[in-house]
Design a protein around this motif. Structure first.
Motif, PDB file in Angstrom:
ATOM      1  N   PRO A   1       0.838  -1.367   0.009  1.00 38.65           N
ATOM      2  CA  PRO A   1       0.170  -0.074   0.013  1.00 38.65           C
ATOM      3  C   PRO A   1       0.875   1.276  -0.015  1.00 38.65           C
TER       4      PRO A   1
ATOM      5  N   SER B   1      -3.986  -1.618  -2.288  1.00 43.21           N
ATOM      6  CA  SER B   1      -5.041  -0.727  -1.247  1.00 43.21           C
ATOM      7  C   SER B   1      -6.232  -0.591  -2.025  1.00 43.21           C
TER       8      SER B   1
ATOM      9  N   ASN C   1      -6.667  -3.820   2.548  1.00 42.85           N
ATOM     10  CA  ASN C   1      -5.818  -3.661   3.815  1.00 42.85           C
ATOM     11  C   ASN C   1      -4.705  -4.725   3.828  1.00 42.85           C
TER      12      ASN C   1
END
Length: 477
Positions: free
Chosen positions: A110, A119, A127
């Protein structure tokens, strides 16, 4: 109080003993520059490491993504990095490298610099972090992790890495760029400096090093002549005109830049449902042509769209490791007499031919006398039953140099019972010969070093039997 004459006599005797002892201990041969660093030596000794090509291409049945893929397609519901690492460990691998960002620009971590990443995917509700999961799994298994980054970004020119993942042992910069891509200059020098500033012990791979070089092709094969030395000033990333130079290296090279052979266990780099792993015989051929030619083998094993290494690939990896262990676990030379043309410092000087049969393949070695009048050196293995006519049965010969003191051998030949069975140029960390005529049965094996840079330093010799090698239809029993 000790009389003066006793003290004087004692000091003279001690002085004489010290000088005599020094005269009996030969000095080791001088290193031949350039030399490998500690991290390069550790890297070379791994012999096989593993690549994981994984990303949006896994879900689009493609090799080079466009950069316009919808992140929603990335959803490896069963992803288990521990299973990837387990497959690597069972294959005897101690370092795994993940394609953290391929040419399509999709980031497997991410990143705050782009939305084209995990993400924005449905995986773990946005997550997830594949890089984190792999590094954590590798650490738990006691092996090292590395990352691949492609500077060519077909989605967004900006990219970054904003999460710390701990110690990374290799970073892989791909020099590939499409013919229709914008003519963009990459700041490799600055990137390399930043990487080294963050972690000095890391090995950086690219077409031009600075620690590990590309071998110049993707078949898993090094040149039959392969020097770890090369001139970095002659290299540039993405330059197709230097592939032959990368493949062979340079005996006059001023930089120690050993080659890495990258190849996939399947036809493609990413997983495709229609593809199967290479046959065991193909993988063994790759091993002999990479590790057996002074290279490290980087074997790609792509996770599938579920997020797992396919069972067919896991099975083939087990076969591959079992075959290597079967071939090289026994060294027939260990039960033999050994002698050489000469020995530095004479018998008992620490540089005798017996060193090639111990368990240290790097820092103990046979060193001949440094005599300018002698242009050729040899080392000979003779079976205990040689006088009775009994012979050793083998079809693989292994030679290793003490590369910690430089790469030296330029030309050598191997004879069995006086008949030449193999000849070659470089040796380096490891040279393997599968005998073209198949299995031989002989009493005396002689390795003749015809030409070298300085005196040759041989650290290990092996005679092995490969039951999987069937040249010209020969069946081994």
């Amino acid at each position: 109080m000790c009389p003066l004459w006793i003290l004087t006599t004692t000091l003279c005797l001690l002085s004489k003993f010290t000088v005599s002892t020094r005269e009996l201990l030969p000095t080791p041969p001088l290193p031949l520059l350039p030399l490998p660093s500690f991290s390069q030596l550790k890297w070379q000794q791994r012999e096989i490491i593993m690549f994981f090509h994984f990303g949006v291409n896994t879900f689009t049945d493609s090799e080079w993504g466009t950069g316009h893929e919808n992140p929603a397609i990335f959803d490896p519901v069963g992803l288990d990095a521990n299973q990837w690492v387990s497959a690597a460990v069972n294959a005897g691998v101690s370092l795994v490298i993940l394609t953290a960002k391929h040419h399509d620009g999709f980031c497997l971590w991410p990143s705050k610099y782009t939305r084209h990443s995990v993400s924005s995917s449905p995986w773990k509700n946005g997550n997830g972090d594949v890089v984190r999961e792999l590094v954590t799994a590798a650490k738990a298994a006691g092996i090292d992790a590395g990352l691949y980054l492609s500077p060519w970004d077909r989605h967004d020119r900006r990219y970054g890495r904003d999460l710390p993942y701990g110690s990374i042992r290799e970073i892989w910069f791909d020099g590939a760029k499409g013919s229709n891509a914008p003519n963009m200059s990459y700041y490799f020098t600055d990137w390399f400096a930043m990487v080294k500033a963050l972690q000095a012990s890391i090995n950086i791979f690219s077409d031009a090093g600075p620690d590990v070089r590309w071998v110049g092709g993707e078949t898993g094969s090094a040149g039959s002549t392969c020097w770890s030395t090369i001139n970095r000033t002659s290299l540039s990333i993405g330059n197709a005109t230097i592939v032959d130079y990368l493949n062979t290296g340079d005996p006059k090279g001023t930089d120690w830049l050993p080659p890495e052979c990258d190849v996939s266990i399947r036809a493609g780099w990413f997983w495709h449902k229609s593809q199967s792993p290479k046959k065991l015989s193909e993988l063994l051929e790759i091993y002999y042509n990479s590790v057996g030619r002074n290279c490290l083998l980087l074997l790609n094993v792509p996770p599938n769209s579920t997020g797992l290494i396919s069972e067919t690939d896991v099975h083939r990896l087990r076969e591959f490791r079992a075959a290597i262990d079967t071939i090289f676990s026994t060294n027939l030379a260990e039960k033999c007499f050994i002698k050489a043309s000469s020995q530095r410092g004479g018998k008992g000087g620490g540089f005798g031919p017996e060193n090639v049969l111990d368990g240290d393949h790097l820092w103990t070695y046979w060193a001949p006398r440094d005599d300018e009048d002698v242009k050729e050196h040899w080392i000979e293995i003779r079976g205990f039953g040689a006088e009775a006519g009994e012979g050793l049965r083998f079809n693989v010969i292994r030679i290793q140099e003490a590369i910690g003191l430089g790469q030296r051998i330029k030309r050598h030949e191997i004879y069995v019972n006086g008949k030449r069975v193999a000849k070659g140029t470089t040796v380096g960390y490891k040279r393997l010969y599968r005998l073209e005529g198949g299995m031989v049965q002989g009493q005396v094996v002689r390795i003749r070093v015809r030409e070298s840079k300085g005196v040759p330093l041989i650290s290990s010799i092996g005679l092995h039997f490969d039951p999987f090698w069937h040249p010209n239809g020969q069946q081994l029993t």
